[in-house]
Motif scaffolding. Sequence first.
Motif, PDB file in Angstrom:
ATOM      1  N   VAL A   1     -10.922  -2.154   3.800  1.00 59.36           N
ATOM      2  CA  VAL A   1     -10.891  -1.015   4.712  1.00 59.36           C
ATOM      3  C   VAL A   1     -12.154  -0.196   4.461  1.00 59.36           C
ATOM      4  O   VAL A   1     -12.368   0.262   3.350  1.00 59.36           O
ATOM      5  CB  VAL A   1      -9.637  -0.151   4.463  1.00 59.36           C
ATOM      6  N   PRO A   2     -13.004  -0.040   5.478  1.00 51.33           N
ATOM      7  CA  PRO A   2     -14.249   0.704   5.277  1.00 51.33           C
ATOM      8  C   PRO A   2     -13.952   2.119   4.763  1.00 51.33           C
ATOM      9  O   PRO A   2     -13.061   2.790   5.274  1.00 51.33           O
ATOM     10  CB  PRO A   2     -14.869   0.762   6.679  1.00 51.33           C
ATOM     11  N   GLY A   3     -14.673   2.523   3.742  1.00 52.34           N
ATOM     12  CA  GLY A   3     -14.500   3.861   3.205  1.00 52.34           C
ATOM     13  C   GLY A   3     -13.464   3.942   2.106  1.00 52.34           C
ATOM     14  O   GLY A   3     -13.303   4.984   1.470  1.00 52.34           O
ATOM     15  N   ILE A   4     -12.734   2.867   1.888  1.00 56.94           N
ATOM     16  CA  ILE A   4     -11.695   2.850   0.859  1.00 56.94           C
ATOM     17  C   ILE A   4     -12.020   1.751  -0.143  1.00 56.94           C
ATOM     18  O   ILE A   4     -12.195   0.594   0.228  1.00 56.94           O
ATOM     19  CB  ILE A   4     -10.303   2.561   1.480  1.00 56.94           C
ATOM     20  N   SER A   5     -12.125   2.124  -1.430  1.00 57.53           N
ATOM     21  CA  SER A   5     -12.494   1.115  -2.415  1.00 57.53           C
ATOM     22  C   SER A   5     -11.281   0.500  -3.093  1.00 57.53           C
ATOM     23  O   SER A   5     -11.385  -0.539  -3.747  1.00 57.53           O
ATOM     24  CB  SER A   5     -13.424   1.712  -3.469  1.00 57.53           C
ATOM     25  N   GLY A   6     -10.137   1.168  -2.959  1.00 62.34           N
ATOM     26  CA  GLY A   6      -8.934   0.633  -3.599  1.00 62.34           C
ATOM     27  C   GLY A   6      -7.804   1.619  -3.419  1.00 62.34           C
ATOM     28  O   GLY A   6      -7.918   2.546  -2.612  1.00 62.34           O
ATOM     29  N   ALA A   7      -6.735   1.400  -4.158  1.00 53.82           N
ATOM     30  CA  ALA A   7      -5.595   2.292  -4.033  1.00 53.82           C
ATOM     31  C   ALA A   7      -4.975   2.487  -5.396  1.00 53.82           C
ATOM     32  O   ALA A   7      -5.299   1.773  -6.352  1.00 53.82           O
ATOM     33  CB  ALA A   7      -4.574   1.699  -3.069  1.00 53.82           C
ATOM     34  N   THR A   8      -4.117   3.474  -5.481  1.00 50.22           N
ATOM     35  CA  THR A   8      -3.374   3.654  -6.712  1.00 50.22           C
ATOM     36  C   THR A   8      -1.991   4.152  -6.342  1.00 50.22           C
ATOM     37  O   THR A   8      -1.730   4.471  -5.176  1.00 50.22           O
ATOM     38  CB  THR A   8      -4.079   4.630  -7.661  1.00 50.22           C
TER      39      THR A   8
ATOM     40  N   GLY B   1       0.060   1.397   7.729  1.00 47.06           N
ATOM     41  CA  GLY B   1      -0.342   1.879   6.416  1.00 47.06           C
ATOM     42  C   GLY B   1       0.227   0.986   5.328  1.00 47.06           C
ATOM     43  O   GLY B   1       0.618  -0.146   5.589  1.00 47.06           O
ATOM     44  N   VAL B   2       0.258   1.529   4.109  1.00 42.92           N
ATOM     45  CA  VAL B   2       0.686   0.691   2.978  1.00 42.92           C
ATOM     46  C   VAL B   2       1.837   1.333   2.211  1.00 42.92           C
ATOM     47  O   VAL B   2       1.999   2.551   2.205  1.00 42.92           O
ATOM     48  CB  VAL B   2      -0.494   0.415   2.010  1.00 42.92           C
ATOM     49  N   LEU B   3       2.610   0.473   1.589  1.00 41.64           N
ATOM     50  CA  LEU B   3       3.747   0.889   0.761  1.00 41.64           C
ATOM     51  C   LEU B   3       3.557   0.376  -0.661  1.00 41.64           C
ATOM     52  O   LEU B   3       2.880  -0.629  -0.883  1.00 41.64           O
ATOM     53  CB  LEU B   3       5.039   0.255   1.291  1.00 41.64           C
TER      54      LEU B   3
ATOM     55  N   THR C   1       3.000  -3.339  -6.217  1.00 35.26           N
ATOM     56  CA  THR C   1       2.090  -4.077  -5.340  1.00 35.26           C
ATOM     57  C   THR C   1       1.901  -3.270  -4.052  1.00 35.26           C
ATOM     58  O   THR C   1       2.849  -2.698  -3.533  1.00 35.26           O
ATOM     59  CB  THR C   1       2.684  -5.456  -4.990  1.00 35.26           C
ATOM     60  N   ILE C   2       0.672  -3.247  -3.575  1.00 37.91           N
ATOM     61  CA  ILE C   2       0.389  -2.501  -2.354  1.00 37.91           C
ATOM     62  C   ILE C   2       0.582  -3.446  -1.165  1.00 37.91           C
ATOM     63  O   ILE C   2      -0.087  -4.473  -1.079  1.00 37.91           O
ATOM     64  CB  ILE C   2      -1.054  -1.970  -2.362  1.00 37.91           C
ATOM     65  N   VAL C   3       1.491  -3.083  -0.286  1.00 32.36           N
ATOM     66  CA  VAL C   3       1.850  -3.973   0.816  1.00 32.36           C
ATOM     67  C   VAL C   3       1.586  -3.281   2.161  1.00 32.36           C
ATOM     68  O   VAL C   3       2.066  -2.176   2.387  1.00 32.36           O
ATOM     69  CB  VAL C   3       3.344  -4.371   0.720  1.00 32.36           C
TER      70      VAL C   3
END
Lengths: 122, 694, 170
Positions: free
Chosen positions: B649-656, C64-66, C71-73
Amino acid sequence: MPRKILTVDDSRTMRDMVSYTLKGAGFEVLEAEDGLKALGILANHRVDLIITDINMPNMDGVTLVKRVRAGGPHVSTPILILTTESGDDRKASGKAAGATGWIVKPFAPEKLLSVVNKVCPA
Amino acid sequence: MSTPTFGSDELAQFRRTFFEECTELLADLEERLGALVVSSSDVESLNAIFRAVHSVKAGAGAFGYTVLVGFAHRFEALLDRLRDGKAELDERTLVSLVAAADVFSALVDLARQGEVPADDFGADVAEELAILLGSETAPRPAARSPGSAAEELPASKEKTYRIIFRPNAELFRRANEPLYLLRELKTLGALAVDCDLSRLPSFETFNADDSYLGWTMTLRSDCSPDAIAEVFEFVDNECVLTIAEADATEAKPDEAAPAIAASSKPTIVAPSSPSESKPAESKSAGKTGSISSIRVDLYRVDRLVNMVGELVIAQAMLAQQFIESRDHDDPAANQGFEHLAGLTRELQECVMAIRMQPVKSVFSRMPRLVRDVGHKTGKDVRLEMAGEQTEVDKTVIEELADPLTHMIRNAVDHGIEDAEVRLAAGKPAEGVIRLSAQHAGSNILIHVEDDGAGLDRDRLLAKATEKGIVSANVKLSGEEIDELIFAPGFSTAAAVTDVSGRGVGMDVVRRNVQALGGRVQVTSTAGKGTRFTLVIPLTLAVLDGMVVAVGWEKYILPLTSIVESFRPGRGQIRVIPGGGEVVSIRGEFVRLIHLARVFGVSEAVTDPCEGLVVLIELANGSKLGVVVDELIGQQQVVIKSLQDNYDPVPGISGATILGNGRVALIVDIEELTRLYDRNVRIADATTRPMAANA
Amino acid sequence: MAESQDLPSIGPNSGPDIAAALTRQFISFRVGDDEFAIDIMAVREIKGWTETTVLPNQQDYMLGVLNLRGTIVPIFDLRCRFGLGLTTATRSHVVIIVAISGRLLGLLVDAVSDILTVNAADIRPVPDVDQPIDNAFLAGIIPVGDGMVVLLSLENLFANHGPANTAVAA
């Protein structure tokens, strides 16, 4: 008490193979990655047999054999050197330094055990 | 050659260890080889290279990689002669060693992949090695494996052997024990032993360390003479040994059998045999082995890292629930939670440290690369390295290899000038490339520096214009022009060279580095040289982040990039023609970017004076003001990949995952300007001509 | 999924095992007034709707994601994917977590209806008719009683959501 063997080799693969084989046969195994570390272990442990590689950093196998034979509690402990088939001259130099015998790499587990039992029977 | 008969599981495990070890040995070999200089006698390096080859050979033999063993044998033989001073390390030999290392490494790779190399694989190099070795060290036939002859011989009928064994006096000095040999001999057949005591000295001159006894034996066995010789294999040179087939009539097996008891005779001297001594045994009591490290499967470490990551999240969630509960002012519970938080953090640090490794493993490949490329381009280049021991996460190390290789190759190929040019410019003919690593906070800083000509801005700009990367009428600063080398599709090579002209540009380097959550920037001085700086997080698993709120969403900004945050006064904000906004801070004008607008978040603060500006420093050193609603707090977050289950996703490097169990996105700040220009500015000012980089 | 499509040929001595191999199971669910089904082998779990974290600049149907146990889904609105408008999701809506080509993703649907055990031979091809739903998503039609359930091809539904993102952003 199980017989205690020190295996000295800078190659983990070789140490693992020697150690695995010996442990499977009921030996207690100590490991060192070069001659210097082996001397350190020998200062604190009494072993029944030393199996050492020749080519190692810090202190090679021939020097280790000489040092062990120079005196101390392991002066008459059998020492086997690990050598490759091409290493006839190394066998000789190991022997000259005071090695009891040799094991040719690569070795079959049975061969290792038979040589160990030859110089250090139960 | 004997074949190991380990179980398949063990063999697989040994094989894994072997290839792990090969990787280390080959890296060391590369490094040492890279350090070798023509006509030097760096015996230590030659020894180390020899050992590496030798170790690989030994292991390869155990697994039956015969081609590898064969090649290693020649390689080793040449190294052996070099270290013994029997051969000279001239240019030709050095080139051959390098080529041999290549073949060697390729053979290891093939073995690792379970492929059998073609018969003529590396034949030219092997040939060259053979030539350098000369005829005297032509591969000798494999030594006959002792004992194999006995096994191969067809079983023959029982024979009687007469064996005379008279050890030299010093037999015991090598811990050989005649008693063991006699017992072993007994396993071959019926044995009669006669002990020869004639050499025993008088008691006064008796030396307990010497061997005085001799034996004459009769053995009835169907074994071959070789099998008997094998028993005495280790004492061959320390005794007089004769093995002869006796006249069958001479043997009296019926007498021989009871005579076996005679073998107990040597035990008379047994007390003198030092191998029997016991007194020192108590010394070892209590002490354990001096093993200071263990090897652990990477998978296990990764699982540990993940589990601790989950623990950190669970702990944060628990803490948040507690704060929202009625008991949140209970001092004892509060203290407990703080303690738990502290322990969790510490545990996480410990676990992360397990994965840390010195960058040396990557750096060590570079001297070789510099020499190779220098050779191909005809340039004289020296590589200086510093900080090889700087530690960074193992995965980061693996990902560093490509970008570094590319930058170093570029530095030699494009950075360093030809010798004549250098001399004309008053520089030494030999170019210097410096590669260094150091820690800076939670990042590792890597510099690749050359003392070459520096970037040619005129040429860069001309090329970028020609390729349509910038429009002709745009005015760019010197630094902005330098930045162009990172532009996608931009190749700096004036002519496609054998070395760098592979269609891979610095844009790939930047992408790789960004994928690691890092940044790369360039500074250059005409005539003096170019310096690339890589800033890369020490680990890919956690990130020090600032949680910010934008509308209903929460985002994470990497803390390392944040300079400060403030609420600007009205007077600090200026709208500039073209629709952009800048904020003035301490006399500097910084461009403002509304996170809500970049990411299309509704119900967010639109007036910077009512929200907050987070001042951020980008990889290229420029600053950016990111407008958010408010700061929630600073937090170390466990980085989760979005790309396991979705696309980038452009602008997003990862998630937490935040304490409340919800996902929060980590902002890729380097992408913000680009995204803003694309998504917002264009939408804002549809009547205006498009930006040059659309 | 792939293995259930490789149907064995029927030999003269087809026993009960072969008969079992010829039946396939599907989970059927409702989106609006229509019934759809997906192969049960792809389904990992079914959970109630919870708020997602919106990913910026995505297609409308990408909700979006959950966080699914660490785990990100990503979650997709099937109604919207069919071009029938966004679902106003409530707690009573259901997310079916499926695995497609090694990736996990969630499908927002109105409700799960049934588990269908169908003789493979009874699955009909999709007739070429004009309808709001792109034919490429459809793998077949399963007759159930008087009505029918549309069998979805998950691969085709989500094979291309990557490039679509960039198309929107550009």
